[in-house]
Design a protein around this motif. Structure first.
Motif, PDB file in Angstrom:
ATOM      1  N   ARG A 182     -56.242  89.938  13.291  1.00 16.78           N
ATOM      2  CA  ARG A 182     -54.825  89.708  13.533  1.00 16.78           C
ATOM      3  C   ARG A 182     -54.439  88.381  12.895  1.00 16.78           C
ATOM      4  N   VAL A 183     -53.450  88.407  12.023  1.00 16.51           N
ATOM      5  CA  VAL A 183     -53.004  87.211  11.327  1.00 16.51           C
ATOM      6  C   VAL A 183     -51.794  86.643  12.052  1.00 16.51           C
ATOM      7  N   ILE A 184     -51.883  85.350  12.397  1.00 16.19           N
ATOM      8  CA  ILE A 184     -50.791  84.675  13.096  1.00 16.19           C
ATOM      9  C   ILE A 184     -50.248  83.592  12.190  1.00 16.19           C
ATOM     10  N   HIS A 185     -48.965  83.600  11.986  1.00 12.51           N
ATOM     11  CA  HIS A 185     -48.323  82.573  11.158  1.00 12.51           C
ATOM     12  C   HIS A 185     -48.426  81.225  11.877  1.00 12.51           C
ATOM     13  N   PRO A 186     -48.679  80.127  11.121  1.00 13.36           N
ATOM     14  CA  PRO A 186     -48.835  78.814  11.775  1.00 13.36           C
ATOM     15  C   PRO A 186     -47.635  78.381  12.605  1.00 13.36           C
ATOM     16  N   LEU A 187     -46.437  78.814  12.257  1.00 17.42           N
ATOM     17  CA  LEU A 187     -45.258  78.433  13.037  1.00 17.42           C
ATOM     18  C   LEU A 187     -45.204  79.144  14.386  1.00 17.42           C
ATOM     19  N   HIS A 188     -45.893  80.268  14.483  1.00 19.44           N
ATOM     20  CA  HIS A 188     -45.883  81.030  15.727  1.00 19.44           C
ATOM     21  C   HIS A 188     -47.145  80.786  16.555  1.00 19.44           C
ATOM     22  N   ASP A 189     -48.062  79.978  16.048  1.00 15.29           N
ATOM     23  CA  ASP A 189     -49.318  79.696  16.732  1.00 15.29           C
ATOM     24  C   ASP A 189     -49.128  78.566  17.741  1.00 15.29           C
ATOM     25  N   GLN A 190     -50.014  78.497  18.701  1.00 15.58           N
ATOM     26  CA  GLN A 190     -49.972  77.424  19.688  1.00 15.58           C
ATOM     27  C   GLN A 190     -50.448  76.121  19.047  1.00 15.58           C
ATOM     28  N   PRO A 191     -49.797  74.990  19.322  1.00 14.64           N
ATOM     29  CA  PRO A 191     -50.236  73.722  18.726  1.00 14.64           C
ATOM     30  C   PRO A 191     -51.602  73.303  19.261  1.00 14.64           C
ATOM     31  N   GLU A 192     -52.381  72.665  18.367  1.00 12.56           N
ATOM     32  CA  GLU A 192     -53.711  72.207  18.752  1.00 12.56           C
ATOM     33  C   GLU A 192     -53.620  70.828  19.395  1.00 12.56           C
ATOM     34  N   ALA A 193     -54.607  70.519  20.208  1.00  9.97           N
ATOM     35  CA  ALA A 193     -54.668  69.190  20.806  1.00  9.97           C
ATOM     36  C   ALA A 193     -55.065  68.188  19.723  1.00  9.97           C
ATOM     37  N   LYS A 194     -54.393  67.059  19.690  1.00  6.17           N
ATOM     38  CA  LYS A 194     -54.660  66.041  18.680  1.00  6.17           C
ATOM     39  C   LYS A 194     -55.839  65.179  19.111  1.00  6.17           C
ATOM     40  N   CYS A 195     -56.592  64.726  18.132  1.00  5.90           N
ATOM     41  CA  CYS A 195     -57.741  63.855  18.410  1.00  5.90           C
ATOM     42  C   CYS A 195     -57.255  62.419  18.565  1.00  5.90           C
ATOM     43  N   GLU A 196     -57.888  61.702  19.441  1.00 11.48           N
ATOM     44  CA  GLU A 196     -57.574  60.290  19.631  1.00 11.48           C
ATOM     45  C   GLU A 196     -58.464  59.454  18.724  1.00 11.48           C
ATOM     46  N   SER A 197     -57.866  58.559  17.960  1.00  8.04           N
ATOM     47  CA  SER A 197     -58.647  57.717  17.057  1.00  8.04           C
ATOM     48  C   SER A 197     -58.645  56.261  17.504  1.00  8.04           C
ATOM     49  N   ALA A 198     -58.251  56.005  18.736  1.00  8.53           N
ATOM     50  CA  ALA A 198     -58.146  54.628  19.217  1.00  8.53           C
ATOM     51  C   ALA A 198     -59.507  53.947  19.284  1.00  8.53           C
ATOM     52  N   GLY A 199     -60.565  54.659  19.640  1.00  9.13           N
ATOM     53  CA  GLY A 199     -61.875  54.041  19.789  1.00  9.13           C
ATOM     54  C   GLY A 199     -62.739  54.106  18.552  1.00  9.13           C
ATOM     55  N   LEU A 200     -62.212  54.624  17.450  1.00 11.35           N
ATOM     56  CA  LEU A 200     -63.024  54.769  16.244  1.00 11.35           C
ATOM     57  C   LEU A 200     -62.968  53.506  15.398  1.00 11.35           C
ATOM     58  N   ASP A 201     -64.102  53.167  14.825  1.00 12.57           N
ATOM     59  CA  ASP A 201     -64.162  52.037  13.906  1.00 12.57           C
ATOM     60  C   ASP A 201     -63.784  52.511  12.506  1.00 12.57           C
ATOM     61  N   PRO A 202     -63.303  51.595  11.641  1.00 14.69           N
ATOM     62  CA  PRO A 202     -63.011  51.994  10.268  1.00 14.69           C
ATOM     63  C   PRO A 202     -64.288  52.383   9.525  1.00 14.69           C
ATOM     64  N   ILE A 203     -64.155  53.304   8.607  1.00 14.41           N
ATOM     65  CA  ILE A 203     -65.294  53.767   7.829  1.00 14.41           C
ATOM     66  C   ILE A 203     -65.610  52.722   6.760  1.00 14.41           C
ATOM     67  N   GLU A 204     -66.887  52.378   6.642  1.00 14.18           N
ATOM     68  CA  GLU A 204     -67.290  51.418   5.630  1.00 14.18           C
ATOM     69  C   GLU A 204     -67.379  52.117   4.278  1.00 14.18           C
ATOM     70  N   MET A 205     -66.803  51.482   3.257  1.00 16.92           N
ATOM     71  CA  MET A 205     -66.840  52.052   1.920  1.00 16.92           C
ATOM     72  C   MET A 205     -68.054  51.534   1.165  1.00 16.92           C
ATOM     73  N   THR A 206     -68.647  52.406   0.387  1.00 15.76           N
ATOM     74  CA  THR A 206     -69.748  51.975  -0.461  1.00 15.76           C
ATOM     75  C   THR A 206     -69.190  51.239  -1.670  1.00 15.76           C
ATOM     76  N   ARG A 207     -70.068  50.568  -2.391  1.00 18.48           N
ATOM     77  CA  ARG A 207     -69.632  49.820  -3.573  1.00 18.48           C
ATOM     78  C   ARG A 207     -69.023  50.758  -4.627  1.00 18.48           C
ATOM     79  N   ALA A 208     -69.599  51.953  -4.783  1.00 18.10           N
ATOM     80  CA  ALA A 208     -69.088  52.911  -5.767  1.00 18.10           C
ATOM     81  C   ALA A 208     -67.688  53.393  -5.392  1.00 18.10           C
ATOM     82  N   VAL A 209     -67.459  53.641  -4.116  1.00 14.27           N
ATOM     83  CA  VAL A 209     -66.138  54.099  -3.668  1.00 14.27           C
ATOM     84  C   VAL A 209     -65.110  52.989  -3.857  1.00 14.27           C
ATOM     85  N   ARG A 210     -65.482  51.771  -3.493  1.00 11.07           N
ATOM     86  CA  ARG A 210     -64.568  50.639  -3.649  1.00 11.07           C
ATOM     87  C   ARG A 210     -64.225  50.419  -5.128  1.00 11.07           C
TER      88      ARG A 210
END
Length: 74
Positions: free
Chosen positions: A14-42
């Motif tokens: 059964r295909v449900i269009h995203p506008l008719h689907d129930q909204p998902e619970a959002k993740c909390e990012s308050a306790g997350l630390d920033p991701i460290e970038m490698t030298r190549a990414v920087r």
């Protein structure tokens, strides 16, 4: 001669269009630390920034040249 038997069973989904689907619970990012970038990414992000600034400068130069603000001596 070998005989092939298929064990395929038909499934229906059964295909449900995203506008008719129930909204998902959002993740909390308050306790997350920033991701460290490698030298190549920087380095690649700095290169991308330099490239984009160069392209913007060339676009600005072209627009100013088309506007006739720059007076070239040919």
């Amino acid at each position: 001669m070998a005989t092939m038997h298929s064990s395929y069973t038909s499934q229906s989904f059964r295909v449900i269009h995203p506008l008719h689907d129930q909204p998902e619970a959002k993740c909390e990012s308050a306790g997350l630390d920033p991701i460290e970038m490698t030298r190549a990414v920087r380095l690649s992000l700095v290169a991308l920034r330099v490239y984009l600034l160069g392209m913007a400068a060339m676009l600005l130069y072209h627009v100013v040249d088309l506007a006739g603000i720059l007076h070239h001596t040919h």
